[in-house]
Design a protein around this motif. Sequence first.
Motif, mmCIF file in Angstrom:
data_model
loop_
_atom_site.group_PDB
_atom_site.id
_atom_site.type_symbol
_atom_site.label_atom_id
_atom_site.label_comp_id
_atom_site.label_asym_id
_atom_site.label_seq_id
_atom_site.Cartn_x
_atom_site.Cartn_y
_atom_site.Cartn_z
ATOM 1 N N SER A 16 -15.216 83.554 43.393
ATOM 2 C CA SER A 16 -15.148 83.021 42.034
ATOM 3 C C SER A 16 -15.049 84.181 41.057
ATOM 4 O O SER A 16 -15.285 85.338 41.409
ATOM 5 N N PHE A 17 -14.743 83.852 39.813
ATOM 6 C CA PHE A 17 -14.599 84.884 38.796
ATOM 7 C C PHE A 17 -15.931 85.575 38.526
ATOM 8 O O PHE A 17 -15.983 86.781 38.290
ATOM 9 N N GLU A 18 -17.026 84.797 38.590
ATOM 10 C CA GLU A 18 -18.344 85.369 38.317
ATOM 11 C C GLU A 18 -18.798 86.295 39.442
ATOM 12 O O GLU A 18 -19.316 87.398 39.206
ATOM 13 N N SER A 19 -18.615 85.858 40.692
ATOM 14 C CA SER A 19 -19.100 86.650 41.825
ATOM 15 C C SER A 19 -18.062 87.627 42.359
ATOM 16 O O SER A 19 -18.388 88.521 43.140
ATOM 17 N N GLY A 20 -16.823 87.455 41.927
ATOM 18 C CA GLY A 20 -15.766 88.330 42.398
ATOM 19 C C GLY A 20 -14.962 87.704 43.527
ATOM 20 O O GLY A 20 -15.433 86.781 44.203
ATOM 21 N N TYR A 21 -13.755 88.185 43.739
ATOM 22 C CA TYR A 21 -12.873 87.666 44.782
ATOM 23 C C TYR A 21 -12.760 88.697 45.904
ATOM 24 O O TYR A 21 -12.774 89.907 45.671
ATOM 25 N N SER A 22 -12.641 88.192 47.115
ATOM 26 C CA SER A 22 -12.462 89.059 48.277
ATOM 27 C C SER A 22 -11.345 88.502 49.152
ATOM 28 O O SER A 22 -11.165 87.277 49.246
ATOM 29 N N PHE A 23 -10.612 89.396 49.783
ATOM 30 C CA PHE A 23 -9.486 88.994 50.625
ATOM 31 C C PHE A 23 -10.015 88.561 51.986
ATOM 32 O O PHE A 23 -10.569 89.370 52.743
ATOM 33 N N THR A 24 -9.853 87.259 52.305
ATOM 34 C CA THR A 24 -10.410 86.700 53.545
ATOM 35 C C THR A 24 -9.386 85.878 54.312
ATOM 36 O O THR A 24 -9.770 85.065 55.142
ATOM 37 N N TRP A 25 -8.100 86.089 54.033
ATOM 38 C CA TRP A 25 -7.051 85.287 54.684
ATOM 39 C C TRP A 25 -7.346 83.783 54.514
ATOM 40 O O TRP A 25 -7.305 83.020 55.474
ATOM 41 N N GLU A 26 -7.636 83.387 53.300
ATOM 42 C CA GLU A 26 -8.053 82.012 53.018
ATOM 43 C C GLU A 26 -6.803 81.113 52.912
ATOM 44 O O GLU A 26 -6.397 80.686 51.820
ATOM 45 N N PHE A 27 -6.210 80.782 54.072
ATOM 46 C CA PHE A 27 -5.026 79.923 54.073
ATOM 47 C C PHE A 27 -5.352 78.499 53.628
ATOM 48 O O PHE A 27 -4.460 77.735 53.261
ATOM 49 N N SER A 28 -6.621 78.143 53.650
ATOM 50 C CA SER A 28 -7.004 76.799 53.202
ATOM 51 C C SER A 28 -6.706 76.587 51.724
ATOM 52 O O SER A 28 -6.649 75.442 51.259
ATOM 53 N N ASN A 29 -6.528 77.691 50.968
ATOM 54 C CA ASN A 29 -6.175 77.544 49.556
ATOM 55 C C ASN A 29 -4.875 76.748 49.395
ATOM 56 O O ASN A 29 -4.729 75.963 48.453
ATOM 57 N N TYR A 30 -3.953 76.955 50.313
ATOM 58 C CA TYR A 30 -2.670 76.262 50.230
ATOM 59 C C TYR A 30 -2.832 74.774 50.513
ATOM 60 O O TYR A 30 -2.264 73.932 49.795
ATOM 61 N N TRP A 31 -3.565 74.456 51.541
ATOM 62 C CA TRP A 31 -3.773 73.044 51.863
ATOM 63 C C TRP A 31 -4.561 72.348 50.757
ATOM 64 O O TRP A 31 -4.243 71.209 50.383
ATOM 65 N N ASP A 32 -5.571 73.027 50.237
ATOM 66 C CA ASP A 32 -6.349 72.435 49.144
ATOM 67 C C ASP A 32 -5.471 72.188 47.918
ATOM 68 O O ASP A 32 -5.608 71.159 47.239
ATOM 69 N N ALA A 33 -4.571 73.131 47.617
ATOM 70 C CA ALA A 33 -3.696 72.980 46.460
ATOM 71 C C ALA A 33 -2.761 71.797 46.645
ATOM 72 O O ALA A 33 -2.544 70.999 45.719
#
Length: 285
Positions: free
Chosen positions: A43-60
């Motif tokens: 998140s913007f508050e805690s910061g972003y990290s690269f985790t190969w989060e392919f679920s972002n595409y399915w969620d979108a």
Amino acid sequence: MTFLHRHKWLTPYLLLLPGIAWLAVFFLVPLGFLGYQSLQSGSFESGYSFTWEFSNYWDAISTYNEQLIRSFLYAGIATVIALLVAYPLVYWIAFRGGRWKNLFLILIVAPLFVTYLVRTLAWLNILADEGPIVNTLKTLGILGSDGRLLATGFAVVAGITYNFLPFMALPLYVSLEQIDSRLLEAAEDLYASKRQAFLRVTLPLSAPGIVAGTLLTFIPAAGDFINAQLLGTPRQSMVGNVIQSKFLELIDYPAAASLSFILMALILAALLVYARAVGTERLTG
């Protein structure tokens, strides 16, 4: 000079080098960073990290499929309307405009000299609830006493069509202007009617302009968000509105980046289908 003289084959590549460098710095690098963001978590508050989060595409896709469908629907309708309006207009200019051709073309392009935002805001007055168009439609009984045009899909499509009409008209004019009038005369000499000459000569020869115009209109229209934001409501929001909100308001960069890539992928897929349907030679003609 001696080096270039000995290696003449390098000359075309050296001429391409500035353009390739420009694309690399201002297109490929930002695109790569956008892809990197689309696979992050956090998140913007805690910061972003690269985790190969392919679920972002399915969620979108699962969350905003309605906006995606609406974007392509509105863009498709606007493209068809722009084609139906622009073709007879530029046909008349190309074959009947005479010495006034340049003036008519300037009138078509003139709205582009006004900023996109101002052109869209003008439609707020044109389609206003107490404006002349709505009052006329109410008088004719087309709209009810409480009917309106603003905050509807009609208003959004009308705004998109108006804003991108020059992008449809100019390629069409170029194709029609290049048609040799002697071909039409030959068709009539072979006992073709005006209608047959148009369908068998003019329309096929103007196909490259139709293809170019539809692409130049549809592609930016699918990603538009200004018209839906100003002329519609959240019920008419398009995927561009979601991306803009995620980037600038909610500060949800991974979701915004993944939606951007999904939109690009869908447009590329539509382009490939379109190219196969109309023929590659017309797409590049």
